[in-house]
Design an enzyme around this catalytic site. Structure first.
Site, PDB file in Angstrom:
ATOM      1  N   CYS A  19      11.333  21.314  10.926  1.00  0.00           N
ATOM      2  CA  CYS A  19      12.129  20.541  11.728  1.00  0.00           C
ATOM      3  C   CYS A  19      11.399  19.525  12.634  1.00  0.00           C
ATOM      4  O   CYS A  19      11.729  19.458  13.894  1.00  0.00           O
ATOM      5  CB  CYS A  19      13.231  21.366  12.634  1.00  0.00           C
ATOM      6  SG  CYS A  19      11.919  22.521  13.892  1.00  0.00           S
ATOM      7  N   PRO A  58      17.531  31.826  13.813  1.00  0.00           N
ATOM      8  CA  PRO A  58      18.467  32.908  14.028  1.00  0.00           C
ATOM      9  C   PRO A  58      19.308  33.292  12.920  1.00  0.00           C
ATOM     10  O   PRO A  58      20.479  33.847  12.884  1.00  0.00           O
ATOM     11  CB  PRO A  58      19.234  32.270  15.071  1.00  0.00           C
ATOM     12  CG  PRO A  58      19.056  30.570  14.756  1.00  0.00           C
ATOM     13  CD  PRO A  58      17.923  30.618  14.102  1.00  0.00           C
ATOM     14  N   ALA A  82      13.236  33.638   9.361  1.00  0.00           N
ATOM     15  CA  ALA A  82      14.710  33.201   9.592  1.00  0.00           C
ATOM     16  C   ALA A  82      15.660  33.041  10.629  1.00  0.00           C
ATOM     17  O   ALA A  82      16.438  32.543  10.240  1.00  0.00           O
ATOM     18  CB  ALA A  82      15.351  34.502   8.656  1.00  0.00           C
ATOM     19  N   ASP A 141      10.914  28.071   5.940  1.00  0.00           N
ATOM     20  CA  ASP A 141      11.008  27.193   7.332  1.00  0.00           C
ATOM     21  C   ASP A 141      10.206  27.630   8.081  1.00  0.00           C
ATOM     22  O   ASP A 141      10.803  28.308   8.843  1.00  0.00           O
ATOM     23  CB  ASP A 141      12.552  27.219   7.293  1.00  0.00           C
ATOM     24  CG  ASP A 141      12.980  26.051   8.388  1.00  0.00           C
ATOM     25  OD1 ASP A 141      12.298  25.000   8.221  1.00  0.00           O
ATOM     26  OD2 ASP A 141      13.497  26.576   9.298  1.00  0.00           O
ATOM     27  N   ASP A 189      11.740  37.963  10.357  1.00  0.00           N
ATOM     28  CA  ASP A 189      11.036  37.289  11.497  1.00  0.00           C
ATOM     29  C   ASP A 189      10.175  38.194  12.044  1.00  0.00           C
ATOM     30  O   ASP A 189      10.208  39.555  11.722  1.00  0.00           O
ATOM     31  CB  ASP A 189      12.131  36.661  12.165  1.00  0.00           C
ATOM     32  CG  ASP A 189      11.490  35.240  12.664  1.00  0.00           C
ATOM     33  OD1 ASP A 189      10.395  35.190  13.130  1.00  0.00           O
ATOM     34  OD2 ASP A 189      12.368  34.066  12.431  1.00  0.00           O
ATOM     35  N   GLY A 246      20.511  31.056  10.391  1.00  0.00           N
ATOM     36  CA  GLY A 246      21.492  29.856   9.593  1.00  0.00           C
ATOM     37  C   GLY A 246      21.232  29.855   8.064  1.00  0.00           C
ATOM     38  O   GLY A 246      22.110  29.674   7.373  1.00  0.00           O
ATOM     39  N   LYS A 247      19.718  29.474   7.717  1.00  0.00           N
ATOM     40  CA  LYS A 247      19.764  29.328   6.405  1.00  0.00           C
ATOM     41  C   LYS A 247      19.901  30.396   5.473  1.00  0.00           C
ATOM     42  O   LYS A 247      20.333  30.468   4.429  1.00  0.00           O
ATOM     43  CB  LYS A 247      18.098  28.666   6.154  1.00  0.00           C
ATOM     44  CG  LYS A 247      18.080  27.264   6.346  1.00  0.00           C
ATOM     45  CD  LYS A 247      16.871  26.730   6.194  1.00  0.00           C
ATOM     46  CE  LYS A 247      15.993  26.985   7.323  1.00  0.00           C
ATOM     47  NZ  LYS A 247      16.191  26.556   8.635  1.00  0.00           N
TER      48      LYS A 247
END
Length: 450
Positions: free
Chosen positions: A389, A270, A268, A336, A291, A272-273
């Site tokens: 990403c 920093p 996760a 992610d 994390d 944002g999602k």
């Protein structure tokens, strides 16, 4: 007390040397600017432009130096190489800096760093670069030429050509050096009235403090420029906005969690999602943001505290290790995952020099290792979001197919609220966003149901 003047070029040189040793450029820059909060706006802009520019144009700068210098860049001492790189960048890309100033300051820097005997060498190379730069010939072969022009490793261009075709390669490169703005997502849960009024109030706050505000395809995602630093903006300090690229927001929107949902975000930081999904839940349910390290979890917690979100919790967890208590506990799992980052090289330029085809292969295997574990956390009928990403088929399309074939998940069409202008098929369940598309970072998003 009188403020002591800072040698800006010497500061940039120190930062470049740090990055050359393996430190991430965006972290080095942030750390320096945070440490020197009293810098004038113009000084911050100069440092940022010279530091970022020298890194992002490194292949081109080395090519220019090697055309002029008898001693090639691979044989140069790190200090001398970085002085030359940052000086050639100023000569080629910073018109406001006079040629004599570039050469003189470079010579002074060499002396300051204990390389006084090389002053003549540096001066000679730079003056010849200034004379010959506009007449230097680029490589004839197209990919080699593009590699130099855009400072992207040739192997990366070959990979994109293989995966997406030459036209798409040119399209990616065309967007690479466009002027970048900061993308902010407005936290709608922070409002006291209706959404539209709050969004306009946040925009007005930013404009009053001097920022230029630009809309995007999502009403609560904006881009800003012409600001000094985020920490000085009321909207940021008050927790009304979160720095998050539009493509990353879309990877959260696609989850479409229902009110009261239990969500696990397995990688996760920093945050944002996690915060975006928590915002979509409108203060119901819970987002379990995880994390690997305390440091990363601290970043998530800082964002939770600044925004005041109550339905997000953060904890340290290794995504490769099964958490028995989480089996079939989540309505939505957001995966992610760690990736090669080829989609964000416009913002984090050093990535393109520190990744390889071998690493992409290793990362693809790691992604599958994590997916085997975290897919178990999805309830029957629940949703799995797999995103990265990056921009390559091995980490993206091939892994999406693997999820379907090996983990038994069913492709799930993107929800109604997903922007239609990005969809080629209303039932599509995966999307590759290319860098620069609608001003976004490169991102891959796929959606599955258990």
């Amino acid at each position: 007390m009188t403020k002591q003047p800072i040698n800006l070029r010497n500061a940039v040189l120190s930062m470049l040397l740090e990055t050359a040793k393996g430190e991430k450029s965006h972290i080095v820059l942030k750390h320096y600017l945070d440490q020197h909060g009293d810098l004038e706006k113009q000084e911050r802009a100069f440092i940022t432009r010279l530091f970022d520019g020298t890194i992002e144009r490194q292949i081109e700068l080395d090519y220019i130096i090697n055309q002029i210098s008898k001693t090639k860049t691979k044989k140069m001492k790190p200090v001398i190489l970085q002085i030359l790189r940052m000086s050639v960048y100023q000569l080629k890309y910073m018109d406001s800096v006079p040629e004599f100033a570039v050469c003189n300051e470079a010579v002074k820097l060499a002396g300051k760093r204990g390389f006084g005997t090389l002053k003549g060498f540096i001066n000679g190379v730079l003056r010849n670069v200034a004379k010959q730069m506009d007449t230097l010939e680029l490589p004839k072969e197209e990919l080699e030429r593009l590699s130099v022009q855009y400072s992207v490793p040739k192997w990366m261009l070959e990979l994109w050509k293989q995966d997406f075709g030459m036209e798409q390669v040119r399209e990616i490169l065309a967007h690479l050096y466009e002027e970048r703005q900061t993308t902010l997502r407005i936290q709608l849960s922070a409002r006291s009235g209706d959404k539209e009024t709050f969004i306009e109030a946040v925009k007005d706050s930013l404009k009053v403090e001097g920022s230029t505000v630009t809309d995007t395809i999502l009403p609560n995602v904006i881009r800003i420029s012409d600001y000094d630093s985020l920490g000085r903006l009321s909207a940021f300090r008050n927790g009304w906005v979160v720095v998050q690229d539009l493509s990353s927001v879309l990877a959260s929107v696609v989850a479409a969690p229902k009110k009261g949902a239990q969500v696990i975000d397995v990688c996760a930081a920093p945050g944002g999602k996690s915060l975006c999904v928590a915002d979509l839940l409108e203060n119901t349910g819970n987002v379990d943001a995880r994390d690997l390290t305390e440091k990363k979890v601290q970043l998530i917690n800082e964002n939770i505290q600044r925004t005041g979100m109550k339905n997000v919790t953060a904890k340290v967890a290794d995504a490769t290790k099964l958490d028995e208590a989480s089996i079939e506990a989540a309505d939505v799992v957001i995966a992610d995952l760690p990736c090669s980052g080829l989609g964000v090289i416009a913002n984090k330029s050093d990535i393109k020099y520190n990744v390889s085809l071998e690493q992409i292969e290793e990362l693809s295997k790691l992604q599958r290792e994590i997916l085997k574990v975290v897919s178990k956390y999805v309830k029957p009928g629940g949703t799995l979001v797999y995103s990265t990403c990056t921009v390559n088929k091995k980490e993206n399309e091939e892994n999406a197919l693997w999820i379907e074939q090996e983990l038994g998940f069913t492709p799930k069409g993107f929800p109604e609220e997903f922007p239609k202008e990005l969809l080629t098929d209303s039932n599509m369940n995966q999307l590759q966003i290319f860098p620069g598309e609608l001003g976004m970072d490169g991102f891959f998003i796929s959606l599955f149901q258990k």
